[in-house]
Write a protein that holds these residues in place. Structure first.
Motif, PDB file in Angstrom:
ATOM      1  N   ASP A   1      -7.390   1.428   0.810  1.00  0.00           N
ATOM      2  CA  ASP A   1      -7.091   2.598   1.641  1.00  0.00           C
ATOM      3  C   ASP A   1      -6.273   2.198   2.872  1.00  0.00           C
ATOM      4  O   ASP A   1      -5.284   2.850   3.222  1.00  0.00           O
TER       5      ASP A   1
ATOM      6  N   GLU B   1      -2.748   1.250   1.848  1.00  0.00           N
ATOM      7  CA  GLU B   1      -1.995   2.458   1.495  1.00  0.00           C
ATOM      8  C   GLU B   1      -1.564   3.219   2.747  1.00  0.00           C
ATOM      9  O   GLU B   1      -0.415   3.660   2.852  1.00  0.00           O
ATOM     10  N   GLU B   2      -2.477   3.344   3.709  1.00  0.00           N
ATOM     11  CA  GLU B   2      -2.140   4.032   4.962  1.00  0.00           C
ATOM     12  C   GLU B   2      -0.997   3.327   5.684  1.00  0.00           C
ATOM     13  O   GLU B   2      -0.092   3.974   6.210  1.00  0.00           O
TER      14      GLU B   2
ATOM     15  N   GLN C   1     -12.089  -0.992  -1.995  1.00  0.00           N
ATOM     16  CA  GLN C   1     -11.519   0.342  -1.854  1.00  0.00           C
ATOM     17  C   GLN C   1     -11.100   0.606  -0.407  1.00  0.00           C
ATOM     18  O   GLN C   1     -10.035   1.188  -0.159  1.00  0.00           O
TER      19      GLN C   1
END
Length: 125
Positions: A110, A113-114, A106
């Motif tokens: 994250d 995605e950032e 995860q």
């Protein structure tokens, strides 16, 4: 007279299919008597089937379930219970590790995605 069960009795009582019961029989985990084509299951078969189903629910392999069934001793099941407790502890540790792996994944998602959002913000639409 000992209690016996037909395949449909067990299927109905334990809410599984007769095919599943036959599968466990094919795997050597159940040993019903035969009267012609009819299978007659004993109380021990029922206990074994319950143990298989419980083991499946908590993530044990068929081999682990078989090992526990083979340790069954009607005069005292201390060894079976000790083995079951050890396997429970092992399963808990596997689950803890899986949780750590999921948390790490995860974090990596994250981060990815950032980076994607930051890159998209710099590209004209």
């Amino acid at each position: 007279m000992p209690t016996t069960y037909s395949i449909s009795d067990l299927a109905r009582e334990l809410d599984i299919t007769t095919r599943a019961i036959r599968f466990y029989e094919e795997q050597g985990m159940l040993n019903p008597e035969r009267r012609g084509q009819e299978r007659i299951y004993s109380a021990r078969d029922k206990v074994s089937l319950k143990l298989i189903l419980r083991g499946k629910r908590i993530g044990f392999s068929l081999a682990e379930c078989r090992e526990l069934i083979e340790l069954y001793d009607p005069t005292g099941n201390h060894k079976q219970l000790e083995t079951f407790m050890r396997k429970i502890a092992e399963r808990r540790e596997q689950l803890r590790q899986q949780l750590l792996d999921i948390e790490q994944m995860q974090l990596e998602l994250d981060t990815a995605e950032e980076r994607c959002l930051a890159a998209m913000a710099q590209v004209p639409a």
